[in-house]
Design a protein around this motif. Sequence first.
Motif, mmCIF file in Angstrom:
data_model
loop_
_atom_site.group_PDB
_atom_site.id
_atom_site.type_symbol
_atom_site.label_atom_id
_atom_site.label_comp_id
_atom_site.label_asym_id
_atom_site.label_seq_id
_atom_site.Cartn_x
_atom_site.Cartn_y
_atom_site.Cartn_z
ATOM 1 N N THR A 73 1.057 -0.844 0.008
ATOM 2 C CA THR A 73 -0.125 0.058 0.493
ATOM 3 C C THR A 73 0.760 1.386 -0.030
ATOM 4 O O THR A 73 0.413 2.340 -0.586
ATOM 5 N N PHE A 74 1.527 1.127 0.945
ATOM 6 C CA PHE A 74 2.945 2.338 1.181
ATOM 7 C C PHE A 74 3.502 2.425 -0.772
ATOM 8 O O PHE A 74 3.565 3.513 -0.569
ATOM 9 N N GLY A 94 3.726 6.080 -5.343
ATOM 10 C CA GLY A 94 3.936 5.526 -6.723
ATOM 11 C C GLY A 94 3.234 7.285 -6.955
ATOM 12 O O GLY A 94 2.746 7.499 -8.470
ATOM 13 N N VAL A 95 1.899 6.688 -6.749
ATOM 14 C CA VAL A 95 0.221 7.348 -7.188
ATOM 15 C C VAL A 95 0.349 9.431 -6.771
ATOM 16 O O VAL A 95 0.478 10.276 -7.488
ATOM 17 N N ALA A 96 1.073 9.614 -5.727
ATOM 18 C CA ALA A 96 1.966 11.147 -5.219
ATOM 19 C C ALA A 96 2.716 11.830 -6.246
ATOM 20 O O ALA A 96 2.825 12.634 -6.748
ATOM 21 N N GLY A 97 3.484 10.438 -6.227
ATOM 22 C CA GLY A 97 4.778 10.636 -7.261
ATOM 23 C C GLY A 97 4.251 11.417 -8.390
ATOM 24 O O GLY A 97 4.666 12.456 -8.996
ATOM 25 N N VAL A 115 7.425 25.078 -8.843
ATOM 26 C CA VAL A 115 7.516 23.782 -9.222
ATOM 27 C C VAL A 115 8.200 22.297 -8.048
ATOM 28 O O VAL A 115 8.239 21.644 -7.767
ATOM 29 N N ALA A 116 9.217 23.941 -6.699
ATOM 30 C CA ALA A 116 10.040 23.073 -6.009
ATOM 31 C C ALA A 116 9.319 23.260 -5.074
ATOM 32 O O ALA A 116 9.289 22.347 -4.218
ATOM 33 N N ALA A 117 7.741 23.446 -4.297
ATOM 34 C CA ALA A 117 7.003 23.604 -3.190
ATOM 35 C C ALA A 117 6.230 22.264 -3.713
ATOM 36 O O ALA A 117 6.202 21.158 -2.449
ATOM 37 N N ILE A 118 6.212 21.802 -5.145
ATOM 38 C CA ILE A 118 5.618 20.207 -5.514
ATOM 39 C C ILE A 118 6.179 19.730 -5.073
ATOM 40 O O ILE A 118 5.920 18.108 -4.975
ATOM 41 N N GLY A 119 7.580 19.922 -5.161
ATOM 42 C CA GLY A 119 8.403 18.750 -4.712
ATOM 43 C C GLY A 119 8.825 18.527 -3.699
ATOM 44 O O GLY A 119 8.562 17.671 -3.165
ATOM 45 N N VAL A 120 8.695 18.985 -2.939
ATOM 46 C CA VAL A 120 9.073 18.729 -1.558
ATOM 47 C C VAL A 120 7.492 18.708 -1.025
ATOM 48 O O VAL A 120 7.850 18.104 -0.167
ATOM 49 N N GLY A 121 6.376 19.377 -1.330
ATOM 50 C CA GLY A 121 5.279 18.614 -0.453
ATOM 51 C C GLY A 121 5.171 16.540 -1.510
ATOM 52 O O GLY A 121 4.550 15.623 -0.500
ATOM 53 N N THR A 179 5.608 11.115 1.110
ATOM 54 C CA THR A 179 6.181 10.263 1.225
ATOM 55 C C THR A 179 7.130 9.881 2.997
ATOM 56 O O THR A 179 7.190 8.648 3.237
ATOM 57 N N GLU A 180 7.386 10.997 3.604
ATOM 58 C CA GLU A 180 8.433 10.703 4.736
ATOM 59 C C GLU A 180 7.084 10.459 5.459
ATOM 60 O O GLU A 180 7.273 10.015 6.566
ATOM 61 N N ILE A 181 5.925 11.101 5.302
ATOM 62 C CA ILE A 181 4.662 10.699 6.452
ATOM 63 C C ILE A 181 4.198 9.708 6.038
ATOM 64 O O ILE A 181 4.164 9.214 7.179
ATOM 65 N N CYS A 182 3.683 9.000 5.112
ATOM 66 C CA CYS A 182 3.756 7.862 4.602
ATOM 67 C C CYS A 182 4.751 7.109 4.953
ATOM 68 O O CYS A 182 4.666 6.026 5.587
ATOM 69 N N SER A 183 5.725 6.692 5.215
ATOM 70 C CA SER A 183 6.527 5.464 5.898
ATOM 71 C C SER A 183 6.495 6.009 7.428
ATOM 72 O O SER A 183 6.850 4.696 7.923
#
Length: 57
Positions: A5-6, A11-14, A36-42, A47-51
Amino acid sequence: MSKKTFNLVVGVAGGVAAIASAVVTYFNPTYAVQTVAAIGVGSTAITEICSLFVKAA
């Protein structure tokens, strides 16, 4: 959540982040580079929160 699930969520978020970055780049609004930089940070934050919720195997 399971590792499977992770991987799906990340993958979907990326994919959404890549599409959002492409749309911003295409329309080239004011502050496009920062957006664009803010989208990358988000995307990285998601990813980090889900981990934090992945069950240890």
